[in-house]
Design a protein around this motif. Structure first.
Motif, short mmCIF file in Angstrom:
data_model
loop_
_atom_site.label_atom_id
_atom_site.label_comp_id
_atom_site.label_asym_id
_atom_site.label_seq_id
_atom_site.Cartn_x
_atom_site.Cartn_y
_atom_site.Cartn_z
N HIS A 396 40.75 33.12 28.90
CA HIS A 396 41.44 31.89 29.32
C HIS A 396 40.63 30.96 30.43
O HIS A 396 41.47 29.94 30.66
N GLY A 397 39.74 31.60 31.03
CA GLY A 397 39.04 30.90 31.92
C GLY A 397 39.76 30.81 33.26
O GLY A 397 39.66 29.72 33.98
N ILE A 398 40.69 31.71 33.56
CA ILE A 398 41.59 31.70 34.65
C ILE A 398 41.10 33.01 35.58
O ILE A 398 41.10 33.98 35.28
N LYS A 399 40.73 32.46 36.79
CA LYS A 399 40.11 33.23 37.73
C LYS A 399 41.32 33.92 38.52
O LYS A 399 41.75 33.06 39.28
N THR A 400 41.41 35.16 38.43
CA THR A 400 42.33 35.67 39.43
C THR A 400 41.88 36.37 40.68
O THR A 400 40.66 36.54 40.67
N GLU A 401 42.63 37.16 41.41
CA GLU A 401 41.95 37.42 42.79
C GLU A 401 41.15 38.47 42.28
O GLU A 401 39.92 38.78 43.14
N VAL A 402 41.30 39.54 41.29
CA VAL A 402 40.52 40.66 40.94
C VAL A 402 39.28 40.20 40.36
O VAL A 402 38.10 40.99 40.63
N ASN A 403 39.16 39.09 39.78
CA ASN A 403 37.88 38.86 39.01
C ASN A 403 36.54 38.66 39.68
O ASN A 403 35.43 39.02 39.38
#
Length: 414
Positions: A396-403
């Motif tokens: 989805h191209g969504i960067k979260t804190e863990v990525n």
């Protein structure tokens, strides 16, 4: 349907729809943060896709004019404009059941399956496997003239321990055997630190939403506001409570601590188990069925671990394990007079066993064969790098804190 019945079933359909919220929260909470967006998107996607597929073909295959008790052959692409209000309400209620059957699979296969692959699987379940299997038991729920072949033999499943839940569980097992476990899941050196749930409180919220929705799931399956509803709701609550307690106590006896995940799944196992006979059991029997259902969940989780089958949220123990138990409990303890099948106790148990086996062969067999063939030309699973980064960013191209740290780790090891 009388107006009061339409109002009741409409209300229950809304409650069953809340189960989608429950599944989303439960599965997002049980899985890792780097996949949380993907898990949520798959839950929304499968309901939207299955709604269209069930309207177009699934409903007709399930409730259309029967062909020798095997398949429905009418009622496709229904336009409800100016039609029977009760029939439209029945369609909506059954659509929610279809959505539940499909969503069961999303949690089991979480964190490693492509969204495109998941959509293919959703179409297969909602457009073929669930409705055809459902026809065998429920073809006459809304005035159909011919029983499905299992119902004709006396198979009984009031609200879907097998028709909905075991079907979802069998399909989940088939998919997991094809795509395999998550990377490192059974690596003893890394599994404890690498599979931390993103939010157990969120999973708890999901469990409660499912609990609430189940009151509509079982209560609305009367398709009428009648004198059975009160007992059904009481039995549903009692079975859920005892399922949670039995799973919690059993887990505590083994580990000397309350396993939050097994406590939640035990509650759901109790709900699944009582669903097949919620209108047939006395309250003490509902407690017994739920109590054993919770224990079945714990035992089935251990069995999956032993065979290294990676169910990310425990969907198979809950929906397949407890679903089989609940279906057999109908034969063991259900009120034969209310069932009205005309079978003796032994005969009823035999037919319930036959139903369990039939749905197992159908749901597992067809899902495995079709998806195995597809997987040979189009891989259902994401790539290794995409799985390590997390499906939030890779799908989805969504960067979260863990990525961020995960990407750096991969780059450093390259």
């Amino acid at each position: 349907m009388e107006t009061i019945d339409i109002i009741w079933v409409t209300l229950c359909a809304g409650l069953v729809f809340l189960m989608q919220v429950g599944f989303l929260c439960l599965e997002t909470g049980f899985t890792r943060s780097k996949n949380s967006v993907n898990v949520a998107v798959k839950n929304l996607t499968d309901f939207c896709v299955s709604s269209l597929v069930f309207w177009a073909v699934g409903f007709g295959l399930m409730f259309g004019a029967s062909r020798e008790g095997w398949i429905g052959a009418s009622g496709f692409f229904i336009d409800h404009t100016g039609g029977d209000w009760g029939y439209a309400t029945f369609f909506v209620f059954q659509l929610m059941f279809c959505g539940a059957a499909v969503t069961i699979i999303s949690g089991a296969v979480a964190e490693r399956m492509k969204l495109s692959s998941y959509i293919i699987m959703t179409v297969l379940i909602s457009g073929l496997i669930y409705p055809i299997g459902g026809h065998w038991s429920w073809a006459t729920l809304f005035g159909g003239e011919s029983n499905g072949f299992l119902a004709e033999m006396g198979f009984y499943d009031f609200a879907g321990s097998t028709v909905v839940h075991s079907v979802g569980g069998w399909a989940s097992l088939a998919v997991l055997l094809i795509i395999g476990p998550r990377l490192g899941r059974f690596d003893k050196m890394h599994q404890d630190g690498g599979f931390v749930p993103s939010s157990m409180p969120l999973a708890g919220i999901g469990t409660l939403f499912l609990f609430i929705g189940w009151l509509g799931f079982n209560g609305g399956s009367t398709l009428a506001m009648n004198d059975q509803v009160g007992l059904i709701l009481v039995n549903t609550i009692l079975a859920a409570a005892t399922g949670a307690v039995s799973a919690g106590v059993l887990a505590f006896g083994v580990t000397n601590r309350l396993d939050a995940g097994q406590f939640m799944n035990g509650c759901l196992g109790g709900l699944v188990a009582v669903t097949a006979g919620a209108n047939l059991f006395s309250s003490p029997l509902a407690i017994l069925v739920g109590f054993i259902g919770g224990m079945v969940v714990v035992a089935a989780e251990e069995l999956l671990e032993y065979f290294q089958i990676d169910d990310a949220v425990g969907a198979i123990p809950v929906h397949l394990g407890a679903g089989i138990w609940g279906t057999l409990a109908v034969g063991l303890y259900g009120d034969l007079a209310i069932m009205g099948t005309g079978l003796s106790r032994i005969e009823q148990i035999s037919v319930q066993l036959l139903g369990v086996a039939t749905y197992g062969v159908w749901a597992f067999g067809v899902t495995y064969v079709v998806l195995h063939v597809i997987n040979n030309t189009y891989k259902l699973r994401v790539s290794r790098d995409d799985e390590l980064v997390g499906l939030n960013i890779s799908e989805h191209g969504i960067k979260t804190e863990v990525n961020g740290p995960m990407i750096e780790t991969i780059n450093e090891s390259a």
